[in-house]
Design a protein around this motif. Sequence first.
Motif, PDB file in Angstrom:
ATOM      1  N   VAL A  10     -17.968  -8.469   6.818  1.00  0.00           N
ATOM      2  CA  VAL A  10     -17.716  -9.512   5.776  1.00  0.00           C
ATOM      3  C   VAL A  10     -16.500  -9.917   5.893  1.00  0.00           C
ATOM      4  O   VAL A  10     -15.467  -9.151   6.123  1.00  0.00           O
ATOM      5  N   HIS A  11     -16.073 -11.431   5.470  1.00  0.00           N
ATOM      6  CA  HIS A  11     -14.746 -11.819   5.590  1.00  0.00           C
ATOM      7  C   HIS A  11     -14.352 -12.276   4.439  1.00  0.00           C
ATOM      8  O   HIS A  11     -15.248 -12.905   3.574  1.00  0.00           O
ATOM      9  N   PHE A  12     -12.945 -12.074   3.998  1.00  0.00           N
ATOM     10  CA  PHE A  12     -12.469 -12.329   2.565  1.00  0.00           C
ATOM     11  C   PHE A  12     -11.057 -13.225   2.762  1.00  0.00           C
ATOM     12  O   PHE A  12     -10.296 -12.977   3.790  1.00  0.00           O
ATOM     13  N   PHE A  13     -10.669 -14.026   1.843  1.00  0.00           N
ATOM     14  CA  PHE A  13      -9.244 -14.337   1.632  1.00  0.00           C
ATOM     15  C   PHE A  13      -8.934 -14.015   0.131  1.00  0.00           C
ATOM     16  O   PHE A  13      -9.532 -14.218  -0.663  1.00  0.00           O
ATOM     17  N   GLY A  14      -7.719 -13.518   0.272  1.00  0.00           N
ATOM     18  CA  GLY A  14      -7.071 -13.160  -1.128  1.00  0.00           C
ATOM     19  C   GLY A  14      -5.430 -13.594  -0.746  1.00  0.00           C
ATOM     20  O   GLY A  14      -4.978 -13.401   0.739  1.00  0.00           O
ATOM     21  N   ALA A  15      -4.957 -13.765  -1.892  1.00  0.00           N
ATOM     22  CA  ALA A  15      -3.534 -14.095  -1.724  1.00  0.00           C
ATOM     23  C   ALA A  15      -2.784 -13.022  -2.854  1.00  0.00           C
ATOM     24  O   ALA A  15      -3.298 -12.846  -3.971  1.00  0.00           O
ATOM     25  N   ILE A  16      -1.495 -12.661  -2.406  1.00  0.00           N
ATOM     26  CA  ILE A  16      -0.832 -11.939  -3.344  1.00  0.00           C
ATOM     27  C   ILE A  16       0.689 -12.504  -3.461  1.00  0.00           C
ATOM     28  O   ILE A  16       1.027 -12.999  -2.563  1.00  0.00           O
ATOM     29  N   GLY A  17       1.459 -12.170  -4.432  1.00  0.00           N
ATOM     30  CA  GLY A  17       2.897 -12.441  -4.558  1.00  0.00           C
ATOM     31  C   GLY A  17       3.331 -11.487  -5.715  1.00  0.00           C
ATOM     32  O   GLY A  17       2.501 -10.891  -6.477  1.00  0.00           O
ATOM     33  N   TYR A  18       4.709 -11.828  -5.855  1.00  0.00           N
ATOM     34  CA  TYR A  18       5.114 -10.926  -7.032  1.00  0.00           C
ATOM     35  C   TYR A  18       4.738 -11.661  -8.192  1.00  0.00           C
ATOM     36  O   TYR A  18       4.674 -13.042  -8.537  1.00  0.00           O
ATOM     37  N   GLY A  19       3.892 -10.927  -8.982  1.00  0.00           N
ATOM     38  CA  GLY A  19       3.397 -11.278 -10.569  1.00  0.00           C
ATOM     39  C   GLY A  19       2.140 -12.077 -10.221  1.00  0.00           C
ATOM     40  O   GLY A  19       1.585 -12.686 -10.877  1.00  0.00           O
ATOM     41  N   MET A 131     -21.675  -4.554   0.591  1.00  0.00           N
ATOM     42  CA  MET A 131     -20.352  -4.411   1.006  1.00  0.00           C
ATOM     43  C   MET A 131     -19.294  -5.556   0.216  1.00  0.00           C
ATOM     44  O   MET A 131     -18.118  -5.303   0.055  1.00  0.00           O
ATOM     45  N   VAL A 132     -19.926  -6.668  -0.006  1.00  0.00           N
ATOM     46  CA  VAL A 132     -19.141  -7.560  -0.877  1.00  0.00           C
ATOM     47  C   VAL A 132     -18.840  -7.236  -2.003  1.00  0.00           C
ATOM     48  O   VAL A 132     -17.807  -7.021  -2.507  1.00  0.00           O
ATOM     49  N   THR A 133     -19.889  -6.568  -2.711  1.00  0.00           N
ATOM     50  CA  THR A 133     -19.565  -6.199  -3.900  1.00  0.00           C
ATOM     51  C   THR A 133     -18.415  -4.964  -4.070  1.00  0.00           C
ATOM     52  O   THR A 133     -17.714  -5.105  -4.953  1.00  0.00           O
ATOM     53  N   ALA A 134     -18.574  -4.166  -2.993  1.00  0.00           N
ATOM     54  CA  ALA A 134     -17.581  -3.281  -2.941  1.00  0.00           C
ATOM     55  C   ALA A 134     -16.181  -3.512  -2.810  1.00  0.00           C
ATOM     56  O   ALA A 134     -15.323  -3.122  -3.456  1.00  0.00           O
ATOM     57  N   VAL A 135     -16.059  -4.495  -1.804  1.00  0.00           N
ATOM     58  CA  VAL A 135     -14.539  -5.207  -1.501  1.00  0.00           C
ATOM     59  C   VAL A 135     -14.015  -5.853  -3.115  1.00  0.00           C
ATOM     60  O   VAL A 135     -12.966  -5.731  -3.416  1.00  0.00           O
ATOM     61  N   MET A 136     -15.116  -6.651  -3.562  1.00  0.00           N
ATOM     62  CA  MET A 136     -14.677  -7.406  -4.833  1.00  0.00           C
ATOM     63  C   MET A 136     -14.253  -6.315  -5.774  1.00  0.00           C
ATOM     64  O   MET A 136     -12.976  -6.607  -6.401  1.00  0.00           O
ATOM     65  N   GLU A 137     -14.984  -5.122  -6.117  1.00  0.00           N
ATOM     66  CA  GLU A 137     -14.622  -4.203  -7.041  1.00  0.00           C
ATOM     67  C   GLU A 137     -13.276  -3.572  -6.966  1.00  0.00           C
ATOM     68  O   GLU A 137     -12.398  -3.505  -7.598  1.00  0.00           O
ATOM     69  N   GLU A 138     -13.008  -3.256  -5.587  1.00  0.00           N
ATOM     70  CA  GLU A 138     -11.562  -2.453  -5.005  1.00  0.00           C
ATOM     71  C   GLU A 138     -10.650  -3.674  -5.143  1.00  0.00           C
ATOM     72  O   GLU A 138      -9.435  -3.162  -5.507  1.00  0.00           O
ATOM     73  N   TRP A 139     -10.904  -4.895  -4.736  1.00  0.00           N
ATOM     74  CA  TRP A 139      -9.773  -5.770  -5.130  1.00  0.00           C
ATOM     75  C   TRP A 139      -9.414  -5.858  -6.468  1.00  0.00           C
ATOM     76  O   TRP A 139      -7.895  -5.988  -6.837  1.00  0.00           O
ATOM     77  N   GLU A 140     -10.190  -5.891  -7.348  1.00  0.00           N
ATOM     78  CA  GLU A 140     -10.132  -6.006  -8.884  1.00  0.00           C
ATOM     79  C   GLU A 140      -9.136  -4.944  -9.254  1.00  0.00           C
ATOM     80  O   GLU A 140      -8.331  -4.686 -10.304  1.00  0.00           O
ATOM     81  N   LYS A 141      -9.333  -3.625  -8.637  1.00  0.00           N
ATOM     82  CA  LYS A 141      -8.540  -2.558  -9.094  1.00  0.00           C
ATOM     83  C   LYS A 141      -7.189  -2.451  -8.764  1.00  0.00           C
ATOM     84  O   LYS A 141      -6.381  -1.466  -8.917  1.00  0.00           O
ATOM     85  N   ILE A 142      -6.763  -3.360  -7.407  1.00  0.00           N
ATOM     86  CA  ILE A 142      -5.388  -3.161  -7.310  1.00  0.00           C
ATOM     87  C   ILE A 142      -4.338  -3.568  -8.427  1.00  0.00           C
ATOM     88  O   ILE A 142      -4.461  -4.725  -8.596  1.00  0.00           O
ATOM     89  N   PRO A 143      -3.733  -2.859  -8.792  1.00  0.00           N
ATOM     90  CA  PRO A 143      -2.622  -2.908  -9.842  1.00  0.00           C
ATOM     91  C   PRO A 143      -1.557  -3.968  -9.404  1.00  0.00           C
ATOM     92  O   PRO A 143      -0.981  -3.971  -8.478  1.00  0.00           O
ATOM     93  N   GLN A 144      -1.445  -4.999 -10.304  1.00  0.00           N
ATOM     94  CA  GLN A 144      -0.195  -6.020  -9.963  1.00  0.00           C
ATOM     95  C   GLN A 144       1.244  -5.327  -9.877  1.00  0.00           C
ATOM     96  O   GLN A 144       1.757  -5.710  -8.888  1.00  0.00           O
ATOM     97  N   GLN A 145       1.376  -4.243 -10.584  1.00  0.00           N
ATOM     98  CA  GLN A 145       2.486  -3.387 -10.280  1.00  0.00           C
ATOM     99  C   GLN A 145       2.590  -2.786  -8.782  1.00  0.00           C
ATOM    100  O   GLN A 145       3.937  -2.802  -8.197  1.00  0.00           O
ATOM    101  N   TRP A 146       1.540  -2.549  -8.325  1.00  0.00           N
ATOM    102  CA  TRP A 146       1.602  -2.025  -6.879  1.00  0.00           C
ATOM    103  C   TRP A 146       1.698  -3.042  -5.793  1.00  0.00           C
ATOM    104  O   TRP A 146       2.796  -2.927  -5.096  1.00  0.00           O
ATOM    105  N   ILE A 147       1.291  -4.394  -6.154  1.00  0.00           N
ATOM    106  CA  ILE A 147       1.609  -5.481  -5.417  1.00  0.00           C
ATOM    107  C   ILE A 147       3.190  -5.776  -5.368  1.00  0.00           C
ATOM    108  O   ILE A 147       3.684  -6.410  -4.482  1.00  0.00           O
ATOM    109  N   ASN A 148       3.763  -5.899  -6.673  1.00  0.00           N
ATOM    110  CA  ASN A 148       4.840  -6.356  -6.972  1.00  0.00           C
ATOM    111  C   ASN A 148       5.916  -5.415  -6.108  1.00  0.00           C
ATOM    112  O   ASN A 148       6.875  -5.851  -5.413  1.00  0.00           O
ATOM    113  N   HIS A 149       5.615  -4.152  -6.105  1.00  0.00           N
ATOM    114  CA  HIS A 149       6.391  -3.135  -5.406  1.00  0.00           C
ATOM    115  C   HIS A 149       6.314  -3.354  -3.690  1.00  0.00           C
ATOM    116  O   HIS A 149       7.358  -3.410  -3.110  1.00  0.00           O
TER     117      HIS A 149
END
Length: 171
Positions: A10-19, A131-149
Amino acid sequence: QMHRGHTTPVHFFGAIGYGYKSPLVHIHGTGKNSAFKQADYLGQVLKPYIQSFLEAFKAICGTPQFMEDGNSAHGHKSLTNPCARWRALHGILLFPHPAISPDMNPIEKCWRRIKQAIHRRQIQPTNEAEMVTAVMEEWEKIPQQWINHLIEKQEYWVHELVKRRGWSTPN
């Protein structure tokens, strides 16, 4: 690309940045064996989502820097492919980074985190829908604070790569 054992990739696109963490976009590959092609990226990601993602980034952190991974569907190696032409038409400049160093792209650490979380699940996904459901669930669990770091540490990792590879940095 996410896959586990015998499941359909399965393929996904997601974008992250500070905040910022975008909604995750599930991309349907139209190539052989559901391969993700340039037309898929252009039609399912760039045209419908990128402008709004970049506007959201700009509202949060000023001038956005757009970085893609090394997927050939993004069309980095040619200025004539449809993705590169579309980005140029819309004034979207790519942040330069070495293709041989995927760890220099913070989104790769997010994908690795998702893959590890799925691997640790008691019940593994056995088909594309799971697999799509699992990936979406895990994406939502990623804390913004961790991404900011991750974003805060990016300059450190660039200097570390230069130091380890012996490259010189521009002054």
